[in-house]
Design an enzyme around this catalytic site. Structure first.
Site, PDB file in Angstrom:
ATOM      1  N   GLY A  80     -51.250   7.024 -56.929  1.00  0.00           N
ATOM      2  CA  GLY A  80     -51.591   5.675 -56.486  1.00  0.00           C
ATOM      3  C   GLY A  80     -53.080   5.514 -56.254  1.00  0.00           C
ATOM      4  CB  ALA A  81     -55.554   7.879 -55.723  1.00  0.00           C
ATOM      5  CD  GLN A 141     -51.190  12.772 -59.657  1.00  0.00           C
ATOM      6  OE1 GLN A 141     -51.776  13.047 -60.696  1.00  0.00           O
ATOM      7  NE2 GLN A 141     -51.831  12.514 -58.539  1.00  0.00           N
ATOM      8  CE1 TYR A 180     -56.457   7.179 -64.732  1.00  0.00           C
ATOM      9  CE2 TYR A 180     -56.303   8.376 -62.654  1.00  0.00           C
ATOM     10  CZ  TYR A 180     -56.782   8.273 -63.955  1.00  0.00           C
ATOM     11  OH  TYR A 180     -57.595   9.257 -64.472  1.00  0.00           O
ATOM     12  CB  THR A 187     -55.819  15.141 -66.177  1.00  0.00           C
ATOM     13  OG1 THR A 187     -55.046  14.197 -65.443  1.00  0.00           O
ATOM     14  CG2 THR A 187     -55.758  14.809 -67.644  1.00  0.00           C
ATOM     15  NE  ARG A 217     -54.530  13.207 -54.990  1.00  0.00           N
ATOM     16  CZ  ARG A 217     -55.484  14.090 -55.320  1.00  0.00           C
ATOM     17  NH1 ARG A 217     -56.235  13.904 -56.377  1.00  0.00           N
ATOM     18  NH2 ARG A 217     -55.678  15.182 -54.600  1.00  0.00           N
ATOM     19  N   GLY A 247     -51.261  14.583 -63.656  1.00  0.00           N
ATOM     20  CA  GLY A 247     -50.615  13.283 -63.795  1.00  0.00           C
ATOM     21  C   GLY A 247     -49.772  13.242 -65.071  1.00  0.00           C
TER      22      GLY A 247
END
Ligand SMILES: Cc1cc2nc3c(=O)[nH]c(=O)nc-3n(C[C@H](O)[C@H](O)[C@H](O)COP(=O)(O)O)c2cc1C
Length: 391
Positions: free
Chosen positions: A188-189, A111, A192, A35, A239, A68
């Site tokens: 997915g990690a 992502q 979040y 990010t 992820r 992201g």
């Protein structure tokens, strides 16, 4: 680009070409998602970001993963100045990044991201949503313009909203594929939204999405099914991590049994890869002989990106030799030196990471000129003066 030099002979596995669902990677090194909060306030990608991503492609990486990217104009944005792919204008603004990276012959994946409760800056709506109405632990991250205070309490996401978010992940993947992105990864990690469903203390639900791990992983599976269906022709993956941006201590309570359910049930949606992030990517977990990424390989049978302090080429090489990962994703090492692969191949020493480097966002060129100007790695001028944005 094919790299050569003494480092290639020393670390042949890192420099071996790879492939994910037909997408060819010139070597096994991947820029891990980072990010950078460097878009415009309404999520449009800037020219500086295109240059930032192109630097990695020129530096010889096997693949570049974007930061992201938020997927809707509702609750998905987590950081001010984060880029989006929710509107045609936002999507179109990514084209210059894709073109710049492709010009160097390097694939680029996007992502896609929904912050859920970890919201410290949303341009579109007030409030936040999560699996359950649980206030996140920890504090907002100041380096991403967070207040440095706690997070607001989210409201429990409705079933209609859950379905909408699943659709939005799919729509974002479709847009990314149409733009020419070579692949898509769902975030997915790290605590979040999807991970808020997976995690026991943020998921207090009593329906079929709460309780045992088979239920808590259901939302990941629905998201990945949507993304798979929306982007059938490009590699899609997810992820996964145990720890979170706001909680570095969380461990899956079911250990190896949880890993088995998580990796095998998500793999059954037909995805193409897993990306496993950990503080130390090679650390064995749950008393097994494998790291988290090694377990992902074992239980999914899919290609896996190992991640977590693998910028030491000996460790990166080991990760692949010991079958803990098929690719190595590197974040801080890439930020410190976008030419990491070229330098490792040449047997040269890449620049080391310094926490000050996280601050310059995507707008500061940590290149030779930057290092000449800032030998400590910390930019002499304050960030506000350099990117014109108030923190
Ligand atoms: C500045 C910065 C921004 C990050 N942003 C993201 C992100 O957007 N998505 C993500 O999945 N991980 C993100 N991460 C985590 C990294 O991708 C990576 O998992 C972590 O830094 C460990 O890898 P490393 O030891 O190579 O730095 C970020 C890390 C850093 C340092």
């Amino acid at each position: 680009m094919t790299l050569s030099g003494p480092g290639v002979d020393k670390h042949p596995h890192i420099f071996e070409a790879g492939e994910i669902k037909g997408v060819k990677l010139p070597n096994r090194s991947i820029v891990s998602p980072m990010t950078r909060t460097s878009a415009t306030e309404d999520g449009i990608v800037t020219d500086q970001m295109a240059e930032y991503y192109a630097r990695f492609a020129r530096g010889g990486w096997g693949m570049v993963m974007t930061e992201g990217v938020y997927i809707d104009l509702k609750y998905s944005q987590g950081y001010t100045f984060q880029p989006g792919i929710a509107t045609d204008e936002q999507a179109e603004s990514w084209r210059k990044v894709v073109d710049a990276v492709h010009a160097e012959g390097v694939p680029i994946f996007m992502q896609i991201f929904h912050c859920g409760a970890i919201n410290q800056g949303n341009n579109w709506v007030e409030g936040s949503i999560s699996a359950s109405a649980v206030t996140p632990v920890g504090e907002q991250i100041p380096r991403y313009r967070g207040a440095g205070t706690g997070f607001q309490t989210p409201r429990e996401i409705t079933r209609d909203e859950m379905a909408e978010v699943v659709e939005s992940f799919g729509a974002a993947a479709r847009r990314a594929a149409e733009l020419g992105f070579d692949g898509v990864e769902v975030h997915g990690a790290n605590g979040y939204l999807p991970d808020q469903f997976l995690t026991v203390h943020t998921n207090l639900r009593e329906d079929e999405y709460g309780g045992p791990i088979e239920n808590r992983v259901r939302y990941h599976c629905e998201v990945m099914q949507s993304v798979r269906d929306a982007a059938p022709d490009i590699p899609v993956g997810v992820r996964i991590s145990q720890t979170k941006v706001n909680d570095l201590t969380y461990v899956w309570p079911g250990g190896d049994d949880d890993a088995k359910v998580i990796f095998s049930s998500i793999a059954a949606t037909g995805i193409d890869f897993f990306d496993c992030s950990a503080h130390l990517g090679l650390d064995h977990v749950f008393g097994t002989d494998h790291s988290l990424s090694g377990l992902a390989r074992r239980y999914s049978g899919l290609p896996v990106f190992a991640n977590g302090k693998l910028h030491d080429p000996a460790l990166a090489e080991r990760a692949i030799i010991e079958e803990e990962g098929d690719f190595v994703a590197i974040a801080k090492g890439a930020l410190a030196d976008p030419e990491w692969p070229q330098k490792i191949a040449a047997g040269a020493e890449p620049h080391g990471f310094n926490p000050g480097m996280v601050m310059p966002f995507a707008t500061i060129d940590c290149n030779e000129a930057f290092w000449a100007e800032n030998p400590t790695g910390i930019p002499a001028a304050p960030i506000e003066a350099r990117d014109g944005v108030e923190s």
